[in-house]
Design an enzyme around this catalytic site. Structure first.
Site, PDB file in Angstrom:
ATOM      1  N   ALA A  52      -9.665  -2.918  -8.858  1.00  0.00           N
ATOM      2  CA  ALA A  52      -9.044  -1.691  -8.370  1.00  0.00           C
ATOM      3  C   ALA A  52      -8.140  -0.982  -9.386  1.00  0.00           C
ATOM      4  O   ALA A  52      -8.377   0.179  -9.720  1.00  0.00           O
ATOM      5  CB  ALA A  52      -8.294  -1.998  -7.067  1.00  0.00           C
ATOM      6  N   ARG A  93     -16.990   4.994  -6.827  1.00  0.00           N
ATOM      7  CA  ARG A  93     -16.949   3.846  -5.900  1.00  0.00           C
ATOM      8  C   ARG A  93     -16.001   4.203  -4.749  1.00  0.00           C
ATOM      9  O   ARG A  93     -14.988   4.873  -4.974  1.00  0.00           O
ATOM     10  CB  ARG A  93     -16.490   2.561  -6.604  1.00  0.00           C
ATOM     11  N   GLN A 198     -17.931 -12.607 -10.046  1.00  0.00           N
ATOM     12  CA  GLN A 198     -16.695 -12.308 -10.763  1.00  0.00           C
ATOM     13  C   GLN A 198     -15.835 -13.572 -10.927  1.00  0.00           C
ATOM     14  O   GLN A 198     -15.048 -13.673 -11.864  1.00  0.00           O
ATOM     15  CB  GLN A 198     -15.873 -11.247 -10.016  1.00  0.00           C
ATOM     16  N   ASP A 239      -8.245  -4.196  -2.636  1.00  0.00           N
ATOM     17  CA  ASP A 239      -8.777  -2.906  -3.056  1.00  0.00           C
ATOM     18  C   ASP A 239      -8.211  -1.771  -2.230  1.00  0.00           C
ATOM     19  O   ASP A 239      -8.182  -0.626  -2.676  1.00  0.00           O
ATOM     20  CB  ASP A 239     -10.310  -2.926  -2.982  1.00  0.00           C
ATOM     21  N   ASN A 249     -10.840  -6.437   0.498  1.00  0.00           N
ATOM     22  CA  ASN A 249     -10.960  -7.133  -0.775  1.00  0.00           C
ATOM     23  C   ASN A 249     -12.384  -7.646  -0.896  1.00  0.00           C
ATOM     24  O   ASN A 249     -13.199  -7.460  -0.008  1.00  0.00           O
ATOM     25  CB  ASN A 249      -9.939  -8.271  -0.879  1.00  0.00           C
TER      26      ASN A 249
HETATM   27  C1  LIG Z   1      -6.899  -6.432  -9.120  1.00  0.00           C
HETATM   28  S1  LIG Z   1      -7.915  -5.701  -7.956  1.00  0.00           S
HETATM   29  C2  LIG Z   1      -9.370  -6.640  -8.130  1.00  0.00           C
HETATM   30  C3  LIG Z   1     -10.236  -6.538  -6.908  1.00  0.00           C
HETATM   31  O1  LIG Z   1     -11.381  -5.712  -7.195  1.00  0.00           O
HETATM   32  C4  LIG Z   1     -12.523  -6.533  -7.088  1.00  0.00           C
HETATM   33  O2  LIG Z   1     -13.684  -5.848  -6.682  1.00  0.00           O
HETATM   34  P1  LIG Z   1     -14.777  -5.416  -7.807  1.00  0.00           P
HETATM   35  O3  LIG Z   1     -14.961  -6.591  -8.713  1.00  0.00           O
HETATM   36  O4  LIG Z   1     -16.007  -5.076  -6.974  1.00  0.00           O
HETATM   37  O5  LIG Z   1     -14.169  -4.211  -8.476  1.00  0.00           O
HETATM   38  C5  LIG Z   1     -12.132  -7.565  -6.051  1.00  0.00           C
HETATM   39  O6  LIG Z   1     -12.115  -7.008  -4.752  1.00  0.00           O
HETATM   40  C6  LIG Z   1     -10.751  -7.900  -6.541  1.00  0.00           C
HETATM   41  O7  LIG Z   1      -9.932  -8.555  -5.633  1.00  0.00           O
END
Ligand SMILES: CSC[C@H]1O[C@H](OP(=O)(O)O)[C@H](O)[C@@H]1O
Length: 348
Positions: A52, A93, A198, A239, A249
């Site tokens: 985010a 997004r 991730q 998020d 999230n």
């Molecule tokens: C520090 S916010 C990170 C947050 O964003 C991730 O989503 P994505 O990898 O799809 O951008 C995930 O929800 C994380 O917690």
């Protein structure tokens, strides 16, 4: 493991933005230069940059880049064109509110300017401010998060809410980065985080780079791990957080919160104030991004599911506020009653 002295995962270089390509980690440490609005849009959509705060920072730099590239001297036309670029970036997004928070700051600076050159300068300065503020914000989140974790704690997390998802330090992972600076022993259990991984590709890599004791598990192992490894707490990023504390999230977070309640361990959300969306009374109406089916039917270029199988691929889920023990921000720690305490905390 070879330790790389990774500079920031996002860097402003006047004519371009340099990002760490998170889609290539952990096998390849590749930096990409983004020169155009389309480069920036693509990097966000394809998760080359993700997380985010990092999405917001990159979009802010993208807006400044797009403005700098305009050869338009008529100020009203210039404003209209930059606003188009901002809207385009906002469509990359839907879930992380930091994207819209950052772009709104850029648009405010744009319309407060009086000439093209002044606007171009102000936009770069605002994007740099967003970046630098986020680094300090994340460090503060780390300090408050660390205050909740006893030395020797074993903590579970999901996805990557680390330094590469922000300007630096991260949100959920910030306490662990600071624990190394302060020589406080902590152990992390990282869920791999299907389908984009991730956790295995980014969190395990980032924490090993930092020297944090991290163990990788599959998402399906979470309950058994909490029980047999005596996990003391769970900490996750966010998020978008609604006014009542409901939190969007990475998908899988809601399940961890249910497990935390079942096992009687604290479930913490770590996020900057910019992740709160006070226009939403509850999390019921947080837009949940659904991504392409190939993320589930393939690993890399290898198909792992039948052709034409039906697929549901939500990238996020919403954890109801009653499952959240506390929300950690750069201003402190918010406890229930969230409806009352969030508004007071965020508008401090
Ligand atoms: C520090 S916010 C990170 C947050 O964003 C991730 O989503 P994505 O990898 O799809 O951008 C995930 O929800 C994380 O917690």
């Amino acid at each position: 493991m070879q330790k790389l002295n990774i500079p920031y995962s996002i860097q402003w270089n006047e004519t371009h933005i340099t990002i760490l390509n998170q889609q290539e980690l952990p096998l390849k440490t590749e930096f990409l230069d983004l020169y155009t609005l389309e480069d920036v849009f693509d990097s966000i959509v394809t998760l080359k940059v993700r997380g985010a705060p990092a999405i917001g920072i990159t979009a802010a730099f993208g807006a400044a880049l797009a403005a700098n590239a305009l050869n338009e001297e008529h100020f009203p036309v210039f404003i209209a064109k930059v606003k188009e670029s901002i809207s385009y970036l906002a469509s990359s997004r839907p879930t992380a509110v930091n994207l819209f928070w950052a772009l709104n700051r850029m648009e405010s600076v744009l319309i407060e300017s009086t000439t093209v050159n002044e606007a171009k300068t102000n936009l770069v300065h605002e994007a740099l401010k967003i970046f630098l503020e986020d680094e300090e914000t994340c460090r503060q989140i780390g300090e408050y998060g660390l205050s909740l974790l006893k030395p020797g704690s074993q903590v579970m997390t999901i996805c990557n809410a680390g330094g590469i998802a922000t300007a630096r330090y991260g949100t959920a992972l910030a306490p662990f980065h600071l624990s190394i600076e302060k020589n406080i022993p902590l152990k992390v259990y990282a869920c791999e985080t299907r389908p984009v991984l991730q956790g295995s590709r980014l969190t395990a890599w980032e924490l090993m780079q930092a020297g944090v004791d991290v163990t990788l598990i599959t998402d399906s192992m979470a309950a058994h791990t909490i029980k047999t490894k005596e996990i003391n707490a769970i900490i996750v990023g966010a998020d978008r957080i609604a006014a009542n504390g409901d939190t969007a999230n990475k998908v899988g977070t809601f399940g961890l919160a249910v497990l935390a309640q079942h096992f009687g361990i604290p479930f913490y959300v770590a996020a900057p104030s910019s992740t709160f969306d006070l226009t939403l009374a509850t999390g019921e109406i947080i837009p949940i991004e659904e991504r392409k089916e190939e993320e589930i039917t393939h690993i890399g270029n290898t198909r792992i599911a039948p052709n034409d199988v039906a697929v549901f691929n939500p990238a996020f889920d919403v954890t109801p506020n009653e499952l959240i023990t506390a929300i950690i921000t750069e201003k402190g720690i918010i406890y229930p009653d969230y409806e009352e305490n969030i508004h007071q905390h965020i508008t401090l």
